[in-house]
Design a protein around this motif. Structure first.
Motif, PDB file in Angstrom:
ATOM      1  N   MET A  25       0.823  -1.194   0.000  1.00 28.09           N
ATOM      2  CA  MET A  25       0.000   0.000   0.000  1.00 28.09           C
ATOM      3  C   MET A  25       0.868   1.260   0.000  1.00 28.09           C
ATOM      4  O   MET A  25       0.545   2.229  -0.675  1.00 28.09           O
ATOM      5  N   VAL A  26       1.949   1.219   0.775  1.00 29.54           N
ATOM      6  CA  VAL A  26       2.819   2.391   0.864  1.00 29.54           C
ATOM      7  C   VAL A  26       3.509   2.631  -0.473  1.00 29.54           C
ATOM      8  O   VAL A  26       3.604   3.781  -0.935  1.00 29.54           O
ATOM      9  N   TYR A  27       3.960   1.573  -1.130  1.00 29.68           N
ATOM     10  CA  TYR A  27       4.638   1.729  -2.414  1.00 29.68           C
ATOM     11  C   TYR A  27       3.698   2.285  -3.484  1.00 29.68           C
ATOM     12  O   TYR A  27       4.099   3.109  -4.307  1.00 29.68           O
ATOM     13  N   PHE A  28       2.458   1.841  -3.469  1.00 28.31           N
ATOM     14  CA  PHE A  28       1.465   2.364  -4.412  1.00 28.31           C
ATOM     15  C   PHE A  28       1.212   3.843  -4.164  1.00 28.31           C
ATOM     16  O   PHE A  28       1.130   4.634  -5.104  1.00 28.31           O
ATOM     17  N   HIS A  30       1.989   9.505  -5.551  1.00 24.10           N
ATOM     18  CA  HIS A  30       2.485  10.796  -5.074  1.00 24.10           C
ATOM     19  C   HIS A  30       3.530  11.371  -6.038  1.00 24.10           C
ATOM     20  O   HIS A  30       3.486  12.561  -6.368  1.00 24.10           O
ATOM     21  N   ILE A  31       4.435  10.552  -6.513  1.00 24.29           N
ATOM     22  CA  ILE A  31       5.477  11.020  -7.430  1.00 24.29           C
ATOM     23  C   ILE A  31       4.886  11.396  -8.786  1.00 24.29           C
ATOM     24  O   ILE A  31       5.250  12.421  -9.374  1.00 24.29           O
ATOM     25  N   VAL A  32       3.950  10.589  -9.277  1.00 22.08           N
ATOM     26  CA  VAL A  32       3.317  10.890 -10.563  1.00 22.08           C
ATOM     27  C   VAL A  32       2.541  12.206 -10.482  1.00 22.08           C
ATOM     28  O   VAL A  32       2.636  13.062 -11.372  1.00 22.08           O
ATOM     29  N   VAL A  33       1.784  12.396  -9.403  1.00 21.51           N
ATOM     30  CA  VAL A  33       1.017  13.631  -9.237  1.00 21.51           C
ATOM     31  C   VAL A  33       1.953  14.821  -9.066  1.00 21.51           C
ATOM     32  O   VAL A  33       1.688  15.908  -9.589  1.00 21.51           O
ATOM     33  N   CYS A  34       3.060  14.630  -8.385  1.00 21.35           N
ATOM     34  CA  CYS A  34       4.036  15.700  -8.205  1.00 21.35           C
ATOM     35  C   CYS A  34       4.612  16.149  -9.543  1.00 21.35           C
ATOM     36  O   CYS A  34       4.683  17.350  -9.828  1.00 21.35           O
ATOM     37  N   THR A  45      -2.302  12.687  -0.705  1.00 15.94           N
ATOM     38  CA  THR A  45      -1.297  11.619  -0.663  1.00 15.94           C
ATOM     39  C   THR A  45      -0.188  11.946   0.328  1.00 15.94           C
ATOM     40  O   THR A  45       0.358  11.036   0.954  1.00 15.94           O
ATOM     41  N   SER A  46       0.135  13.215   0.502  1.00 16.52           N
ATOM     42  CA  SER A  46       1.135  13.590   1.511  1.00 16.52           C
ATOM     43  C   SER A  46       0.649  13.252   2.910  1.00 16.52           C
ATOM     44  O   SER A  46       1.391  12.678   3.723  1.00 16.52           O
TER      45      SER A  46
END
Length: 97
Positions: free
Chosen positions: A1-4, A9-13, A66-67
């Motif tokens: 779950m954390v990896y997803f 989070h990175i994609v949205v960033c 997500t943060s």
């Protein structure tokens, strides 16, 4: 779950960075080049919101959620650890005058 959640989070960033860089500034017209705002409002003229501003808003909300989600998930998984929990403390007595 954390990896997803980290992946999302990175994609949205990266998407948020791209959308913000694609937008034009408030004073990007000819009057803005000479210091004019084109209107007497406090923060400059504001037109109707277009697709880029809506995408910026939605991606900023997803980024914040997500943060917060990552903060909650990682604090639960790591337990009650302090930054200084692994360091040894030494007590010293103050010098006598």
């Amino acid at each position: 779950m954390v990896y997803f959640l980290v992946f999302i989070h990175i994609v949205v960033c990266l998407f948020l960075i791209g959308v913000v860089l694609l937008q034009t500034g408030k004073s990007a017209d000819l009057a803005g080049a000479f210091g004019g705002q084109g209107s007497q409002t406090a923060f400059g003229p504001r037109g109707a919101s277009n697709l880029l501003t809506k995408l910026t808003t939605y991606s900023a909300v997803i980024f914040m959620l997500t943060s917060i989600g990552l903060t909650i998930l990682l604090s639960r998984s790591s337990g009650d650890h302090s930054v200084l929990s692994g360091t040894k403390t030494t007590q010293t007595t103050p010098a006598k005058k």
